[in-house]
Design an enzyme around this catalytic site. Structure first.
Site, PDB file in Angstrom:
ATOM      1  N   TYR A 116       0.966  -1.303  -0.009  1.00  0.00           N
ATOM      2  CA  TYR A 116      -0.278  -0.347   0.086  1.00  0.00           C
ATOM      3  C   TYR A 116       1.003   0.888  -0.277  1.00  0.00           C
ATOM      4  O   TYR A 116       0.855   2.232  -0.997  1.00  0.00           O
ATOM      5  CB  TYR A 116      -0.610   0.089   0.894  1.00  0.00           C
ATOM      6  CG  TYR A 116      -1.739  -1.400   1.288  1.00  0.00           C
ATOM      7  CD1 TYR A 116      -2.907  -1.367   0.040  1.00  0.00           C
ATOM      8  CD2 TYR A 116      -1.852  -2.006   2.098  1.00  0.00           C
ATOM      9  CE1 TYR A 116      -3.670  -2.696   0.416  1.00  0.00           C
ATOM     10  CE2 TYR A 116      -2.702  -3.251   1.945  1.00  0.00           C
ATOM     11  CZ  TYR A 116      -3.656  -3.692   1.024  1.00  0.00           C
ATOM     12  OH  TYR A 116      -4.583  -4.712   1.164  1.00  0.00           O
ATOM     13  N   PRO A 129     -11.603   0.344  -2.442  1.00  0.00           N
ATOM     14  CA  PRO A 129     -12.403  -0.640  -3.060  1.00  0.00           C
ATOM     15  C   PRO A 129     -13.241   0.529  -2.804  1.00  0.00           C
ATOM     16  O   PRO A 129     -13.666   1.435  -1.734  1.00  0.00           O
ATOM     17  CB  PRO A 129     -12.662  -2.025  -2.494  1.00  0.00           C
ATOM     18  CG  PRO A 129     -11.537  -1.756  -1.390  1.00  0.00           C
ATOM     19  CD  PRO A 129     -10.816  -0.765  -1.914  1.00  0.00           C
ATOM     20  N   HIS A 352      -7.160   1.414   1.895  1.00  0.00           N
ATOM     21  CA  HIS A 352      -7.282  -0.270   2.265  1.00  0.00           C
ATOM     22  C   HIS A 352      -5.869  -0.416   2.886  1.00  0.00           C
ATOM     23  O   HIS A 352      -5.941  -0.961   3.391  1.00  0.00           O
ATOM     24  CB  HIS A 352      -6.956  -0.623   0.466  1.00  0.00           C
ATOM     25  CG  HIS A 352      -7.462  -2.143   0.626  1.00  0.00           C
ATOM     26  ND1 HIS A 352      -7.550  -3.007   1.204  1.00  0.00           N
ATOM     27  CD2 HIS A 352      -8.006  -3.108  -0.615  1.00  0.00           C
ATOM     28  CE1 HIS A 352      -7.779  -4.175   1.309  1.00  0.00           C
ATOM     29  NE2 HIS A 352      -8.451  -4.418  -0.376  1.00  0.00           N
TER      30      HIS A 352
HETATM   31  N1  COA Z   1     -20.721 -28.501   1.835  1.00  0.00           N
HETATM   32  C1  COA Z   1     -21.617 -27.943   2.391  1.00  0.00           C
HETATM   33  N2  COA Z   1     -21.051 -26.669   2.896  1.00  0.00           N
HETATM   34  C2  COA Z   1     -20.212 -26.469   2.639  1.00  0.00           C
HETATM   35  C3  COA Z   1     -18.877 -27.140   2.018  1.00  0.00           C
HETATM   36  C4  COA Z   1     -19.884 -28.022   1.756  1.00  0.00           C
HETATM   37  N3  COA Z   1     -18.661 -29.092   1.096  1.00  0.00           N
HETATM   38  N4  COA Z   1     -18.271 -26.127   2.395  1.00  0.00           N
HETATM   39  C5  COA Z   1     -18.266 -24.925   2.820  1.00  0.00           C
HETATM   40  N5  COA Z   1     -20.208 -25.353   2.966  1.00  0.00           N
HETATM   41  C6  COA Z   1     -20.583 -23.985   3.428  1.00  0.00           C
HETATM   42  C7  COA Z   1     -20.344 -23.351   4.274  1.00  0.00           C
HETATM   43  O1  COA Z   1     -20.149 -24.181   5.688  1.00  0.00           O
HETATM   44  C8  COA Z   1     -20.028 -21.815   4.935  1.00  0.00           C
HETATM   45  O2  COA Z   1     -21.235 -22.363   5.102  1.00  0.00           O
HETATM   46  P1  COA Z   1     -22.762 -20.653   5.891  1.00  0.00           P
HETATM   47  O3  COA Z   1     -23.769 -20.139   4.953  1.00  0.00           O
HETATM   48  O4  COA Z   1     -23.702 -20.895   6.757  1.00  0.00           O
HETATM   49  O5  COA Z   1     -21.424 -19.850   6.587  1.00  0.00           O
HETATM   50  C9  COA Z   1     -20.640 -21.351   3.322  1.00  0.00           C
HETATM   51  O6  COA Z   1     -21.203 -23.183   2.747  1.00  0.00           O
HETATM   52  C10 COA Z   1     -19.236 -20.695   2.814  1.00  0.00           C
HETATM   53  O7  COA Z   1     -18.140 -21.386   2.590  1.00  0.00           O
HETATM   54  P2  COA Z   1     -17.549 -21.282   1.439  1.00  0.00           P
HETATM   55  O8  COA Z   1     -17.774 -20.838   0.412  1.00  0.00           O
HETATM   56  O9  COA Z   1     -16.493 -22.547   1.641  1.00  0.00           O
HETATM   57  O10 COA Z   1     -16.547 -20.198   1.694  1.00  0.00           O
HETATM   58  P3  COA Z   1     -16.038 -18.961   3.155  1.00  0.00           P
HETATM   59  O11 COA Z   1     -16.572 -18.693   3.885  1.00  0.00           O
HETATM   60  O12 COA Z   1     -15.352 -20.401   4.098  1.00  0.00           O
HETATM   61  O13 COA Z   1     -14.993 -17.941   2.668  1.00  0.00           O
HETATM   62  C11 COA Z   1     -12.926 -17.636   2.234  1.00  0.00           C
HETATM   63  C12 COA Z   1     -14.116 -18.679   1.841  1.00  0.00           C
HETATM   64  C13 COA Z   1     -11.603 -17.341   1.097  1.00  0.00           C
HETATM   65  C14 COA Z   1     -13.729 -16.581   1.142  1.00  0.00           C
HETATM   66  C15 COA Z   1     -12.733 -17.059   3.617  1.00  0.00           C
HETATM   67  O14 COA Z   1     -11.866 -17.872   3.997  1.00  0.00           O
HETATM   68  C16 COA Z   1     -11.469 -15.717   3.483  1.00  0.00           C
HETATM   69  O15 COA Z   1     -10.465 -15.811   3.815  1.00  0.00           O
HETATM   70  N6  COA Z   1     -12.311 -14.448   3.057  1.00  0.00           N
HETATM   71  C17 COA Z   1     -11.869 -13.141   3.305  1.00  0.00           C
HETATM   72  C18 COA Z   1     -11.412 -13.124   1.827  1.00  0.00           C
HETATM   73  C19 COA Z   1     -10.749 -11.682   2.632  1.00  0.00           C
HETATM   74  O16 COA Z   1     -10.516 -10.984   2.971  1.00  0.00           O
HETATM   75  N7  COA Z   1     -11.750 -10.685   1.099  1.00  0.00           N
HETATM   76  C20 COA Z   1     -11.751  -8.831   1.575  1.00  0.00           C
HETATM   77  C21 COA Z   1     -10.212  -8.693   0.878  1.00  0.00           C
HETATM   78  S1  COA Z   1     -10.766  -7.060   0.846  1.00  0.00           S
END
Ligand code: COA
Length: 635
Positions: A116, A129, A352
């Protein structure tokens, strides 16, 4: 102390003399040591340094889908040399491990500097963003002011939780997360420098500020948002104050000083020195920097049809539309700016460096919910001070800088192509029903969309949270994997059976979810490689050949820069591409639909935000069809 406004100095604890304080925060004051926040933070693990050999192996694996066979062979040799016993890799690894034991987080300070503060392209489009909220149901000035007042009250309500340390701890995969970013977003601002920028955070000063800045028709005002007894102004009180601001800032031929913050950082750094030579200007700039946040009451934007409303709102949030519209109605260095138009458009833009999207979105979710509730507090019958207008003395030199910044901003605004789409066919529900991670499913769809357009795979960045660790920021999930490449290449092959395609899809989704788990547990490759390189730079050692290799440059040329930013509110974040021939893709998967914001640059003939957006829709639908048409037993 709940409900009482108590200003608490936030700082990182220095549990032992060896600890280096975080760049953003001052050493802790005695009053904070017993704080709930610190207790929580101290309980978090430090960011690990992954094993060298593991990173080297994973690096080669990550290159496979994106470089040529001979390039990979060459890189393999370089990596072998790098990691051999007694080689440079081991030395750098030891340096990194030493740093990890001497700091709260071996990465965070470097990351903020490199990603940054030393990044010199304008923060607008290239770094900050935007966030588009659902269109609100007001269509005039009165409605704009009333909503803005409610929004300010909502932010102050959230701030009380920060100040009182009553913010609920967040969890990811059952693990508690670092909450530091919440303490970095209010009362803070980026300051341009000649070679690198810095950040000031006034929440940590002994006398934190009690004002916000409001900008209307390019004119800035200081608005005190607390009564003398320390209670926040009510929405009604804020309404009165905002009306006073609007009536004392008619559309006029004023210089849009704020446009300077859209400039290339080196140019703005120089212009800044010049701007604040004048005492009045210096005081005005300081008032903006110290304020809790900035509220932008926007003028009109170009009229658009309902179909393109969201895309044009995203443009408004990301850069303001150019100097003839609202780009000058901002102070882009301010960490948090809320933006409200007269036509019900609202959203935010954030700088950011201090934080990632999720804490910003959590704050905004709270604010949106707050604006929907009826006012509970009666306004005290006390006269309010007139909001103070901030003055700027514009010398011919400053005027020249403003004109130059306008020109560059307008070129950038012309260049950016932004498409916001609502994919309405399904959301997280469908992948979940097929026992797949929704995020991984969407990322694989993006890979398929890209492959269909370009017949190749590209280095793809997805942000992964490192907030399981103290002061954690992000690492990279490399979404282009060998598994995703096999799937996308097979998908449109007429000779392939659906069962085989499903197997490949399942593998690709699993590989993505597995990389995600690796990344969020601090075992991904990108920040580790950066850390090793930084040790070489700091210790003035020759930069190892793996970092000057063309494969490394290819690996960092992210034609797809993506991020999931989930929220309770039906909104979407947006950002620009990170390379001239790439795309920025931000998405918010809701239960039964997915909001996407896709960007590209018009000057690149090969890219088109609209085409990629359509291709993603097609890929998602085709992947669902494939799963539905293939017998479940095969899953
Ligand atoms: N079967 C059924 N459900 C599943 C599944 C499976 N195999 N795998 C995941 N799920 C469910 C999860 O339990 C979760 O349920 P919820 O909606 O009840 O919470 C949902 O699906 C979402 O999971 P998933 O899609 O795997 O993603 P996540 O929420 O774990 O997110 C990332 C993944 C990478 C986005 C997250 O770990 C992360 O790092 N987020 C931060 C990103 C960030 O900082 N962004 C901004 C940058 S400016």
């Amino acid at each position: 102390q709940k409900g009482v406004l108590v200003q608490v100095k936030v700082g990182m604890v220095k549990p032992c003399g060896l600890m280096k304080p975080c760049h953003l925060v001052k050493p802790v004051s005695a009053t904070r040591v017993s704080g709930r926040y610190l207790t929580h933070q101290r309980g978090l693990p430090g960011l690990p340094v992954p094993p060298l050999q593991q990173t080297c192996e994973r690096y080669i694996g990550a290159l496979e889908p994106i470089v040529e066979v001979d390039e990979l062979k060459h890189t393999n040799e370089l990596v072998d040399e790098f990691q051999k016993a007694g080689g440079i890799g081991e030395r750098l690894q030891r340096g990194l491990e030493k740093r990890a034991s001497n700091t709260e987080n071996w990465l965070s300070e470097w990351w903020v500097q490199v990603a940054y503060l030393e990044y010199r392209l304008p923060v607008v489009v290239h770094s900050s963003p935007g966030l588009v909220l659902p269109r609100m149901n007001f269509r005039d000035k009165q409605g704009q002011i009333r909503f803005a007042a409610k929004l300010i009250a909502g932010v102050l309500d959230f701030k009380t939780m920060i100040d009182n340390e009553t913010l609920p701890v967040e969890y990811l995969g059952g693990k508690p997360l670092c909450m530091n970013q919440y303490y970095e977003v209010l009362s803070s601002c980026r300051i341009p420098g000649l070679k690198r920028d810095s950040i000031v955070n006034h929440a940590k000063s002994s006398r934190p500020c009690k004002h916000i800045t409001v900008v209307h028709n390019f004119q800035f005002f200081v608005l005190d948002v607390y009564n003398s007894d320390g209670t926040p102004l009510t929405s009604d009180q804020l309404c009165v104050q905002l009306e006073r601001i609007c009536s004392s800032s008619p559309q006029a031929d004023v210089e849009p000083v704020g446009i300077l913050t859209t400039h290339h950082r080196d140019s703005w750094g120089k212009a800044y020195v010049n701007l604040i030579k004048d005492k009045t200007n210096k005081e005005s700039v300081s008032a903006i920097q110290r304020s809790i946040f900035t509220l932008c009451l926007d003028g009109a934007m170009p009229r658009v049809s309902d179909d393109t409303y969201r895309s044009s709102a995203a443009v408004q949030m990301l850069h303001g539309g150019g100097s003839q519209w609202n780009s000058g109605n901002r102070w882009f260095d301010k960490t948090l700016q809320f933006i409200i138009g007269e036509d019900g458009t609202c959203g935010a833009n954030y700088e950011h460096a201090p934080a990632e999207g999720p804490p910003i979105v959590a704050l905004i979710d709270h604010v949106v919910e707050y604006t929907r509730k009826p006012e509970m507090v009666r306004s005290p019958m006390v006269p309010l001070h007139m909001p103070r207008k901030l003055h700027f003395n514009i010398t011919p030199e400053i005027k020249k800088d403003i004109e130059e910044a306008k020109h560059h901003m307008n070129t950038l605004a012309q260049d950016l192509d932004m498409r916001v789409i609502v994919f309405g066919h399904f959301g997280k529900n469908v992948p979940k029903a097929h026992k797949m991670s929704p995020d991984a499913f969407i990322q694989v769809a993006l890979q398929l969309a890209y492959y269909r357009m370009y017949k190749c795979c590209c280095a793809t960045y997805e942000s992964a949270s490192l907030r399981m660790f103290r002061l954690g920021r992000t690492d990279t999930i490399r979404s282009a994997s060998s598994a995703s490449a096999s799937f996308v290449k097979a998908f449109d092959e007429p000779g392939k059976q659906n069962t085989e395609k499903v197997d490949l899809l399942v593998n690709a989704v699993k590989a993505h979810r597995s990389y995600t788990n690796i990344a969020i547990s601090g075992q991904a490759i990108d920040r580790h490689l950066l850390g090793l390189k930084m040790v070489a730079i700091e210790e003035k050692l020759p930069i190892p050949a793996i970092f000057t290799d063309t494969a490394y440059a290819k690996a960092l040329h992210y034609r797809l820069s993506t991020s999931q930013v989930p929220s309770k509110t039906d909104c979407v974040m947006c950002f620009g591409p990170v390379v001239s021939d790439g795309y920025g893709v931000c998405y918010n998967p809701m239960n039964d639909h997915i909001n996407f914001a896709v960007s590209s640059f018009n000057t690149c003939e090969e890219t088109s935000a609209a085409r990629l957006a359509r291709a993603v829709e097609g890929a998602l639908l085709d992947m669902r069809t494939l799963l539905e048409q293939t017998p479940r037993a095969k899953l």
